[in-house]
Design a protein around this motif. Structure first.
Motif, PDB file in Angstrom:
ATOM      1  N   GLY A   1       0.905  -0.704   0.188  1.00  0.00           N
ATOM      2  CA  GLY A   1       0.278   0.172   0.305  1.00  0.00           C
ATOM      3  C   GLY A   1       0.501   1.442  -0.175  1.00  0.00           C
ATOM      4  O   GLY A   1       0.547   1.929   0.519  1.00  0.00           O
ATOM      5  N   LEU A   2       1.848   1.283  -0.308  1.00  0.00           N
ATOM      6  CA  LEU A   2       2.977   2.661  -0.418  1.00  0.00           C
ATOM      7  C   LEU A   2       2.657   2.934  -1.662  1.00  0.00           C
ATOM      8  O   LEU A   2       2.364   2.691  -2.616  1.00  0.00           O
ATOM      9  N   PRO A   3       3.087   4.536  -2.000  1.00  0.00           N
ATOM     10  CA  PRO A   3       2.772   5.357  -3.269  1.00  0.00           C
ATOM     11  C   PRO A   3       3.882   5.273  -3.785  1.00  0.00           C
ATOM     12  O   PRO A   3       4.961   5.323  -3.489  1.00  0.00           O
ATOM     13  N   VAL A   4       3.256   5.243  -4.947  1.00  0.00           N
ATOM     14  CA  VAL A   4       4.490   4.398  -6.342  1.00  0.00           C
ATOM     15  C   VAL A   4       5.640   5.391  -6.353  1.00  0.00           C
ATOM     16  O   VAL A   4       6.621   5.247  -7.104  1.00  0.00           O
ATOM     17  N   GLU A   5       4.928   6.802  -6.285  1.00  0.00           N
ATOM     18  CA  GLU A   5       5.953   8.208  -6.302  1.00  0.00           C
ATOM     19  C   GLU A   5       6.772   8.083  -5.397  1.00  0.00           C
ATOM     20  O   GLU A   5       7.617   8.855  -5.718  1.00  0.00           O
ATOM     21  N   ASP A   6       7.025   7.267  -4.256  1.00  0.00           N
ATOM     22  CA  ASP A   6       7.889   7.025  -3.729  1.00  0.00           C
ATOM     23  C   ASP A   6       8.957   6.281  -3.914  1.00  0.00           C
ATOM     24  O   ASP A   6      10.315   5.666  -3.289  1.00  0.00           O
ATOM     25  N   LEU A   7       8.377   5.028  -5.292  1.00  0.00           N
ATOM     26  CA  LEU A   7       9.452   4.811  -5.483  1.00  0.00           C
ATOM     27  C   LEU A   7      10.224   4.985  -6.604  1.00  0.00           C
ATOM     28  O   LEU A   7       9.874   5.530  -7.173  1.00  0.00           O
TER      29      LEU A   7
ATOM     30  N   PRO B   1       0.082   6.397 -11.730  1.00  0.00           N
ATOM     31  CA  PRO B   1       1.291   6.976 -12.298  1.00  0.00           C
ATOM     32  C   PRO B   1       2.275   5.794 -12.599  1.00  0.00           C
ATOM     33  O   PRO B   1       2.049   4.561 -11.243  1.00  0.00           O
ATOM     34  N   PRO B   2       2.812   6.334 -12.778  1.00  0.00           N
ATOM     35  CA  PRO B   2       4.373   4.996 -13.006  1.00  0.00           C
ATOM     36  C   PRO B   2       5.583   5.352 -11.838  1.00  0.00           C
ATOM     37  O   PRO B   2       5.818   6.171 -11.416  1.00  0.00           O
ATOM     38  N   PRO B   3       6.315   4.285 -11.596  1.00  0.00           N
ATOM     39  CA  PRO B   3       7.411   4.783 -10.375  1.00  0.00           C
ATOM     40  C   PRO B   3       8.406   5.770 -10.801  1.00  0.00           C
ATOM     41  O   PRO B   3       7.892   5.705 -12.406  1.00  0.00           O
ATOM     42  N   LYS B   4       8.938   6.137 -10.578  1.00  0.00           N
ATOM     43  CA  LYS B   4      10.197   6.581 -10.724  1.00  0.00           C
ATOM     44  C   LYS B   4      10.958   6.393 -11.729  1.00  0.00           C
ATOM     45  O   LYS B   4      11.808   5.088 -11.399  1.00  0.00           O
ATOM     46  N   THR B   5      11.938   6.788 -12.490  1.00  0.00           N
ATOM     47  CA  THR B   5      13.745   6.787 -12.668  1.00  0.00           C
ATOM     48  C   THR B   5      14.402   7.457 -12.448  1.00  0.00           C
ATOM     49  O   THR B   5      14.315   8.563 -11.804  1.00  0.00           O
ATOM     50  N   ILE B   6      15.308   5.798 -12.091  1.00  0.00           N
ATOM     51  CA  ILE B   6      16.537   7.175 -11.009  1.00  0.00           C
ATOM     52  C   ILE B   6      17.942   6.357 -12.320  1.00  0.00           C
ATOM     53  O   ILE B   6      18.103   5.493 -12.463  1.00  0.00           O
TER      54      ILE B   6
END
Lengths: 257, 257
Positions: free
Chosen positions: B151-157, B189-194
């Motif tokens: 249940g964690l927010p995808v924008e934090d990944l 939304p998608p996860p962030k990329t790094i």
């Protein structure tokens, strides 16, 4: 990448003066120096202020032909001047350029056939340059279809998605990248993609930085050819590095040499 | 782009010495200077040669916290050291990093939940780093699924497609770009990329040139964040120019300022 040197263009003052004064040495030096810096072909453009463009084009092409047999991209909007240039080329030339308009395609494709020339097809029409990738792609498809109807080899067609200056049409910069990417999926094999690179930085303050940054992105999206300034050393370094990072040329520690 | 400054890392001699000697000034200056140069967050890595990593991490994070409340990316493979770092952060931290292995995910995802932290997920597993984009993507999907199950927010990944040095794994450089592109289509939304950018140029001769060329391409493919050297001025210029050419920041003549 296939590099077409942009420097023999009457828009540059030294070239305009050399054409006016029929100074062969200036032109021939510009030709040889661009080749030395890695140009695979040379753009040939009289600029605007020429009194007798027909004889000027003949002189210009023959002058270059005295020192090199490299491919020339004859760059003019005048049909007669184009044909004169093609006639004088020593090796397979490139026609620079057609739009997607019928009257252009109806004259320039037969000319390409007659002279066994490549053709640069701009994704624009009498209505202008579309603002998005999809509309540019439609024009590319039209040019490709007309080219293939004449039985001409797809590898001789260069689609130019027409990059405009970033300070004029910023939103179109990513659209042009997307167009390049999509053109590669149009046919098997696909037409080549090309850009008139320096246009992206016209009128801006950091021209070389903008040129090389855009070229690196365009290469990542599949660009195969560009009309550019072979004398820009930082552009050359960025291009070589992008080719290595895209695994198109083998890495070695001295890859810039 | 979201910039995580890479300089507070014990792999750099000045930082190793400052940690050893408990020299707050060196660390605090490095923190403030990176922020001045545009860092949005700071990576915090002890390096390898630390006798008591638990107390060293506490000292390091608290030392930085005395001068800034910026986000810190706690960069360690040791679970206890990670938790100590997270405990000492003044604002929402980032865990750097997990692999796609269960034992890692089973400990680090709960830790992220406990400390309301972001998480960098590397597309690698105990079997190694896959050589192609599709296999990297499978690992990204696994990490994303496990993250969302909690249940964690995808924008934090943050998915890190793991760029290797071009002189070691050249063929993977375009695969990582393709992975970045594909990750953006995984969810809405998608996860962030790094990316850990500097890794691409490890052991090469033209480090800065390779770093900035790869960053420009990665940005064109949708990269949102990178761990990089904020002191590299040419890197900053290339990044700013790419953002303008991708129409992500508005062009003005002084956009580099």
């Amino acid at each position: 990448m296939y590099i077409i040197g942009e420097r023999i263009n009457g828009m540059f003052k030294d070239v305009a003066k050399a054409i006016r004064e029929k100074n062969k040495r200036i032109i021939q030096e510009l030709a040889l120096k661009q080749i030395e810096k890695g140009a695979d072909a040379l753009d040939v453009n009289l600029g605007t202020a020429v009194e007798d463009p027909l004889s000027a084009m003949e002189w210009l092409v023959k002058t270059i032909g005295e020192v090199t047999e490299i491919t020339l991209a004859i760059d003019t909007t005048k049909l007669a001047v184009m044909e004169k240039g093609l006639q004088c080329c020593k090796s397979k030339p490139i026609i620079n350029s057609t739009s997607a308009d019928e009257e252009k395609l109806n004259t320039l494709i037969p000319l390409a056939k007659k002279y066994n020339a490549g053709l640069i097809g701009l994704t624009m029409s009498r209505k202008g340059i579309p603002s998005d990738a999809n509309s540019r792609l439609e024009l590319a498809i039209h040019i490709l279809n007309r080219w293939q109807e004449e039985g001409l080899p797809v590898e001789d067609l260069y689609i130019d998605a027409v990059i405009l200056p970033v300070n004029v049409a910023q939103a179109q910069c990513p659209e042009v990248l997307e167009t390049i990417h999509q053109v590669k999926m149009l046919s098997q094999p696909p037409p080549k993609t090309i850009l008139g690179l320096s246009n992206v930085s016209q009128g801006t303050k950091y021209r070389s930085l903008i040129n090389r940054t855009y070229l690196v992105m365009a290469l990542a999206f599949g660009l195969e050819a560009a009309i550019l300034d072979p004398f820009d050393e930082e552009l050359r370094q960025a291009m070589r590095t992008a080719e290595v990072l895209l695994n198109k040329t083998v890495y070695c520690d001295s890859y810039l040499k």
